[in-house]
Design a protein around this motif. Structure first.
Motif, PDB file in Angstrom:
ATOM      1  N   PHE A   1       0.803  -1.223   0.000  1.00  0.00           N
ATOM      2  CA  PHE A   1       0.000   0.000   0.000  1.00  0.00           C
ATOM      3  C   PHE A   1       0.839   1.278   0.000  1.00  0.00           C
ATOM      4  O   PHE A   1       0.296   2.364   0.065  1.00  0.00           O
ATOM      5  CB  PHE A   1      -0.961  -0.002   1.195  1.00  0.00           C
ATOM      6  CG  PHE A   1      -2.166  -0.866   0.973  1.00  0.00           C
ATOM      7  CD1 PHE A   1      -3.369  -0.305   0.591  1.00  0.00           C
ATOM      8  CD2 PHE A   1      -2.090  -2.247   1.107  1.00  0.00           C
ATOM      9  CE1 PHE A   1      -4.495  -1.103   0.382  1.00  0.00           C
ATOM     10  CE2 PHE A   1      -3.195  -3.054   0.898  1.00  0.00           C
ATOM     11  CZ  PHE A   1      -4.395  -2.487   0.528  1.00  0.00           C
ATOM     12  N   SER A   2       2.159   1.090  -0.097  1.00  0.00           N
ATOM     13  CA  SER A   2       3.026   2.265  -0.239  1.00  0.00           C
ATOM     14  C   SER A   2       3.406   2.479  -1.701  1.00  0.00           C
ATOM     15  O   SER A   2       4.004   3.494  -2.046  1.00  0.00           O
ATOM     16  CB  SER A   2       4.300   2.104   0.598  1.00  0.00           C
ATOM     17  OG  SER A   2       3.980   2.045   1.962  1.00  0.00           O
ATOM     18  N   GLY A   3       3.088   1.515  -2.532  1.00  0.00           N
ATOM     19  CA  GLY A   3       3.412   1.623  -3.947  1.00  0.00           C
ATOM     20  C   GLY A   3       2.280   2.228  -4.730  1.00  0.00           C
ATOM     21  O   GLY A   3       1.416   2.935  -4.192  1.00  0.00           O
ATOM     22  N   PRO A   4       2.257   1.925  -6.051  1.00  0.00           N
ATOM     23  CA  PRO A   4       1.172   2.448  -6.896  1.00  0.00           C
ATOM     24  C   PRO A   4      -0.186   1.979  -6.382  1.00  0.00           C
ATOM     25  O   PRO A   4      -0.367   0.814  -6.029  1.00  0.00           O
ATOM     26  CB  PRO A   4       1.485   1.851  -8.274  1.00  0.00           C
ATOM     27  CG  PRO A   4       2.946   1.535  -8.227  1.00  0.00           C
ATOM     28  CD  PRO A   4       3.235   1.140  -6.822  1.00  0.00           C
ATOM     29  N   ARG A   5      -1.125   2.869  -6.326  1.00  0.00           N
ATOM     30  CA  ARG A   5      -2.411   2.549  -5.733  1.00  0.00           C
ATOM     31  C   ARG A   5      -3.203   1.556  -6.596  1.00  0.00           C
ATOM     32  O   ARG A   5      -4.037   0.806  -6.068  1.00  0.00           O
ATOM     33  CB  ARG A   5      -3.211   3.828  -5.499  1.00  0.00           C
ATOM     34  CG  ARG A   5      -2.437   4.821  -4.608  1.00  0.00           C
ATOM     35  CD  ARG A   5      -3.279   5.963  -4.144  1.00  0.00           C
ATOM     36  NE  ARG A   5      -4.351   5.549  -3.253  1.00  0.00           N
ATOM     37  CZ  ARG A   5      -4.172   5.173  -1.977  1.00  0.00           C
ATOM     38  NH1 ARG A   5      -2.955   5.133  -1.467  1.00  0.00           N
ATOM     39  NH2 ARG A   5      -5.196   4.817  -1.242  1.00  0.00           N
ATOM     40  N   GLN A   6      -2.927   1.504  -7.900  1.00  0.00           N
ATOM     41  CA  GLN A   6      -3.586   0.533  -8.763  1.00  0.00           C
ATOM     42  C   GLN A   6      -3.195  -0.892  -8.385  1.00  0.00           C
ATOM     43  O   GLN A   6      -4.006  -1.820  -8.488  1.00  0.00           O
ATOM     44  CB  GLN A   6      -3.227   0.814 -10.244  1.00  0.00           C
ATOM     45  CG  GLN A   6      -3.943   2.019 -10.832  1.00  0.00           C
ATOM     46  CD  GLN A   6      -5.453   1.820 -10.869  1.00  0.00           C
ATOM     47  OE1 GLN A   6      -5.945   0.692 -10.985  1.00  0.00           O
ATOM     48  NE2 GLN A   6      -6.197   2.912 -10.754  1.00  0.00           N
ATOM     49  N   GLU A   7      -1.956  -1.066  -7.937  1.00  0.00           N
ATOM     50  CA  GLU A   7      -1.498  -2.395  -7.529  1.00  0.00           C
ATOM     51  C   GLU A   7      -2.262  -2.869  -6.297  1.00  0.00           C
ATOM     52  O   GLU A   7      -2.665  -4.027  -6.196  1.00  0.00           O
ATOM     53  CB  GLU A   7       0.007  -2.363  -7.247  1.00  0.00           C
ATOM     54  CG  GLU A   7       0.612  -3.694  -6.844  1.00  0.00           C
ATOM     55  CD  GLU A   7       0.819  -4.636  -8.023  1.00  0.00           C
ATOM     56  OE1 GLU A   7       1.352  -5.727  -7.802  1.00  0.00           O
ATOM     57  OE2 GLU A   7       0.433  -4.266  -9.159  1.00  0.00           O
TER      58      GLU A   7
ATOM     59  N   LYS B   1      -0.328  -7.569   7.975  1.00  0.00           N
ATOM     60  CA  LYS B   1       0.968  -6.884   8.092  1.00  0.00           C
ATOM     61  C   LYS B   1       0.918  -5.506   7.432  1.00  0.00           C
ATOM     62  O   LYS B   1       1.519  -4.550   7.927  1.00  0.00           O
ATOM     63  CB  LYS B   1       2.069  -7.750   7.469  1.00  0.00           C
ATOM     64  CG  LYS B   1       2.375  -9.022   8.261  1.00  0.00           C
ATOM     65  CD  LYS B   1       3.458  -9.849   7.595  1.00  0.00           C
ATOM     66  CE  LYS B   1       3.860 -11.025   8.472  1.00  0.00           C
ATOM     67  NZ  LYS B   1       2.778 -11.981   8.712  1.00  0.00           N
ATOM     68  N   GLU B   2       0.207  -5.407   6.322  1.00  0.00           N
ATOM     69  CA  GLU B   2       0.046  -4.104   5.668  1.00  0.00           C
ATOM     70  C   GLU B   2      -0.733  -3.150   6.579  1.00  0.00           C
ATOM     71  O   GLU B   2      -0.404  -1.956   6.691  1.00  0.00           O
ATOM     72  CB  GLU B   2      -0.706  -4.273   4.345  1.00  0.00           C
ATOM     73  CG  GLU B   2       0.094  -4.922   3.236  1.00  0.00           C
ATOM     74  CD  GLU B   2       1.153  -3.998   2.658  1.00  0.00           C
ATOM     75  OE1 GLU B   2       0.937  -2.768   2.677  1.00  0.00           O
ATOM     76  OE2 GLU B   2       2.194  -4.492   2.190  1.00  0.00           O
ATOM     77  N   PHE B   3      -1.731  -3.660   7.225  1.00  0.00           N
ATOM     78  CA  PHE B   3      -2.544  -2.871   8.153  1.00  0.00           C
ATOM     79  C   PHE B   3      -1.659  -2.318   9.284  1.00  0.00           C
ATOM     80  O   PHE B   3      -1.724  -1.129   9.620  1.00  0.00           O
ATOM     81  CB  PHE B   3      -3.647  -3.765   8.730  1.00  0.00           C
ATOM     82  CG  PHE B   3      -4.774  -3.022   9.389  1.00  0.00           C
ATOM     83  CD1 PHE B   3      -5.719  -2.336   8.642  1.00  0.00           C
ATOM     84  CD2 PHE B   3      -4.902  -3.026  10.773  1.00  0.00           C
ATOM     85  CE1 PHE B   3      -6.776  -1.662   9.250  1.00  0.00           C
ATOM     86  CE2 PHE B   3      -5.946  -2.355  11.392  1.00  0.00           C
ATOM     87  CZ  PHE B   3      -6.886  -1.678  10.639  1.00  0.00           C
ATOM     88  N   TYR B   4      -0.827  -3.191   9.815  1.00  0.00           N
ATOM     89  CA  TYR B   4       0.107  -2.777  10.875  1.00  0.00           C
ATOM     90  C   TYR B   4       1.097  -1.733  10.352  1.00  0.00           C
ATOM     91  O   TYR B   4       1.389  -0.736  11.025  1.00  0.00           O
ATOM     92  CB  TYR B   4       0.851  -4.001  11.412  1.00  0.00           C
ATOM     93  CG  TYR B   4       1.984  -3.645  12.350  1.00  0.00           C
ATOM     94  CD1 TYR B   4       1.755  -3.410  13.701  1.00  0.00           C
ATOM     95  CD2 TYR B   4       3.297  -3.529  11.876  1.00  0.00           C
ATOM     96  CE1 TYR B   4       2.782  -3.071  14.559  1.00  0.00           C
ATOM     97  CE2 TYR B   4       4.334  -3.183  12.733  1.00  0.00           C
ATOM     98  CZ  TYR B   4       4.070  -2.959  14.071  1.00  0.00           C
ATOM     99  OH  TYR B   4       5.101  -2.618  14.910  1.00  0.00           O
ATOM    100  N   THR B   5       1.606  -1.963   9.164  1.00  0.00           N
ATOM    101  CA  THR B   5       2.601  -1.048   8.583  1.00  0.00           C
ATOM    102  C   THR B   5       2.012   0.342   8.376  1.00  0.00           C
ATOM    103  O   THR B   5       2.661   1.364   8.672  1.00  0.00           O
ATOM    104  CB  THR B   5       3.107  -1.601   7.236  1.00  0.00           C
ATOM    105  OG1 THR B   5       3.711  -2.875   7.440  1.00  0.00           O
ATOM    106  CG2 THR B   5       4.123  -0.649   6.605  1.00  0.00           C
ATOM    107  N   ILE B   6       0.808   0.404   7.872  1.00  0.00           N
ATOM    108  CA  ILE B   6       0.163   1.703   7.662  1.00  0.00           C
ATOM    109  C   ILE B   6      -0.027   2.428   8.991  1.00  0.00           C
ATOM    110  O   ILE B   6       0.256   3.623   9.121  1.00  0.00           O
ATOM    111  CB  ILE B   6      -1.190   1.529   6.947  1.00  0.00           C
ATOM    112  CG1 ILE B   6      -0.976   0.983   5.524  1.00  0.00           C
ATOM    113  CG2 ILE B   6      -1.940   2.862   6.877  1.00  0.00           C
ATOM    114  CD1 ILE B   6      -2.253   0.556   4.837  1.00  0.00           C
TER     115      ILE B   6
END
Length: 607
Positions: A56-62, A106-111
């Protein structure tokens, strides 16, 4: 029939049954699984192929493709369950879903961790309400939020994007049965932020026994810290957390999750914050401490609409209850202190007359106290409603709105009653003076001090113009009686008709009597005092006009032939009068210090 033919009829089914031809839905299902597998394995945290940059730190389309792939995988799994719940393909899809949920967790935690600064409650609470919230909904979370379109700061823009990502992940995980893992991460991360913020605001978990042992100066500092903390906590910290929680878990299916999360994150800190005033209210009471008690009550009262709105969930009922309990206990402390204050006035037993007849320390103390008290009239109206009605004489004061239950009438009468109590005490102290004129001067001084304090403060608004007019007339009455008694001997030394020409011998005797009486009056009154400059000037003008006018007539008619008598000229009378009623060095400060033991000694302190 030949045997071969018969065999061919009965044993034809022994050959393998050909596989059914794949349907369109089967093909789409397989395609969804393959697409999901490609993306999920690409962003698998546990493999060496994992990208160094979070999804979720990269391109939002991904990120959008990833969430759509997970959605497609879920659809495929549902299709497989209807076809064959034990197929290898379903097992494979379930493994992929577990892997995807681990990645999203993990993405949730990272954000949450990398955006602590941008997701701080102040930034979140500064966002406008529903319009901006909807602008970053899950349906379009992948679109870049234009700064030109929304005209927001970079920090706020990053905050909005992070909130959109959190909402999208939370919705995905909850929809597929992984809400527990998502909620656990959210609570741990956000609770640490709330607890840390409260710590930096100076909010402590204090017990009654500890607070009770604190010196008042230390406790007062803690109260000041709390007064600042409650503003930030309610308006920013808790408010921002409520907005963030409501946004991340905004789907209908997640409403109860939002309530549970918010309660877990804020409950401990809020209970400590709103529990502190209750502890203070239970401590030893004194009149000087009451203003801080009122500050605490006023702070909760002012913020109550926000407290009630922020902690509106059933799961946060205990927070609302604690805030209400603190207000109740603070109100009880105020009522008790007011009752004790009145009792202290009535029990004042000082018997020594105040030198010079100036303003008594009791008058100063009570009126300064009531002046500060009037600044809290907004909250006092509610607090004193439960006090017994004051036994105020109808002839002395009654609010004209009393019969209509007007707001503030009870407070006005309570203030008027307390002033009456101290004035009655002053009447008793006036009787301690052996000189009647000085007793009237004492009453004039103290009544004038009361009137000035009322007129120059919020007391004037509470008591009204009629009250002021009545008491100003009392000042004039006391001043007139003082002047009449103090200068009667001087005026009576002159003939009844001062313009009449007397025989020389009789005129000489009148001059001698006047001179002696006038000088004695000036000598005595040089040690008396009128504290208020305006009142002093008015009284001296009144004395001067009466004495000078009568004496001038007598002087002009009888000075010829009495030259050998030492006498005061009319012009000199004003000079003599200019030295009286200043206290001759005694002054108010001296009189106050000499009697400080008879009245409460602690200085009144305010905010």
């Amino acid at each position: 029939m030949p045997r071969k033919g018969m065999r061919s009829i009965f044993y034809k089914s022994s050959s393998p049954t050909p596989a059914p031809f794949p349907t369109l839905s089967d093909s789409l299902m397989q395609q969804d699984i393959e697409t999901a597998e490609s993306l999920i394995t690409k962003w698998d945290y546990s493999t060496h192929n994992y990208q160094s940059t979070p999804l979720f730190s990269g391109p939002r389309q991904e990120a959008k493709r990833y969430l759509n792939a997970v959605k497609g995988l879920q659809s495929a799994m549902q299709h497989l369950i209807t076809q064959d719940s034990s197929s290898n393909t379903l097992v494979r899809a379930q493994s992929l879903m577990q892997l995807a949920m681990n990645t999203l967790e993990k993405e949730f935690y990272t954000i949450l961790s990398s955006n602590r600064e941008h997701l701080d409650p102040e930034t979140v609470s500064n966002r406008s309400s529903t319009d901006r919230r909807s602008s970053v909904s899950v349906s379009d979370f992948d679109d870049e939020i234009s700064e030109d379109e929304f005209r927001v700061s970079e920090a706020e823009r990053v905050s909005m994007l992070a909130m959109a990502d959190l909402k999208a992940i939370a919705e995905c995980m909850i929809s597929y049965g992984y809400g527990k893992e998502c909620v656990k991460v959210y609570i741990i991360m956000r609770k640490s932020i709330v607890d840390e913020a409260l710590y930096h605001l100076g909010v402590e978990r204090l017990s009654f026994s500890r607070v009770q042992k604190l010196d008042w100066e230390i406790l007062e500092l803690k109260i000041k810290t709390w007064l600042n903390a409650v503003k930030v906590a309610v308006r920013t910290l808790f408010h921002g957390e409520r907005i963030l929680c409501d946004h991340v878990f905004s789907e209908d299916s997640a409403k109860r999750i939002a309530q549970s999360c918010f309660a877990e994150i804020t409950k401990d800190g809020a209970m400590s914050l709103f529990g502190f005033p209750e502890i203070v209210a239970k401590c030893k009471k004194s009149p000087e401490k009451m203003f801080r008690i009122l500050d605490l009550y006023e702070a909760i009262s002012d913020h109550w609409p926000q407290i009630e709105s922020i902690f509106s969930f059933e799961s946060t009922l205990s927070v609302r209850s604690q805030a209400v309990t603190s207000m109740v206990k603070l109100a009880e402390a105020v009522r008790t202190t007011l009752t004790d204050f009145e009792t202290a006035i009535q029990k004042d037993s000082s018997k020594k007359p105040l030198p010079g007849g100036g303003v008594h320390p009791l008058t100063r103390y009570v009126m300064n106290y009531l002046t500060f008290l009037a600044d809290y009239s907004g909250v006092l109206v509610d607090i004193i409603a439960d006090l017994p009605e004051s036994p105020l004489p109808e002839s002395y004061y009654r609010s004209p709105m009393r019969g209509e239950n007007a707001p503030g009438s009870e407070l006005s009468e309570r203030i008027a009653w307390l002033i009456l109590v101290v004035l009655c005490k002053l009447d008793g102290k006036a009787e301690l003076y052996k000189d009647v004129a000085l007793s009237y001067l004492f009453l004039a001084n103290n009544m004038q001090y009361v009137v000035v304090k009322v007129r120059k403060s919020n007391l004037g608004f509470l008591l009204g113009e009629d009250w002021l007019t009545n008491h100003e007339s009392k000042v004039r009455e006391y001043a007139s009686k003082y002047e009449r008694v103090a200068w009667s001997k001087v005026l009576s030394s002159l003939p009844e008709n001062p313009a009449a020409e007397l025989p020389a011998e009789e005129a000489r005797k009148c001059f001698v009597r006047f001179n002696a009486a006038f000088r004695e009056a000036c000598r005595k009154q040089s040690s008396w005092i009128i504290s208020d400059p305006k009142l002093r000037d008015e009284i001296k003008v009144l004395i001067g006009s009466k004495v000078v006018n009568r004496y001038s007539e007598f002087y002009e008619k009888n000075r010829v032939g009495t030259e050998q008598v030492k006498k005061v000229s009319p012009d000199e009378i004003g000079i003599f009068l200019s030295d009286i009623l200043y206290g001759n060095g005694i002054g108010d400060s001296g009189s106050v210090s000499s009697h400080s033991s008879s009245t409460p000694s602690s200085p009144l302190r305010r905010r």
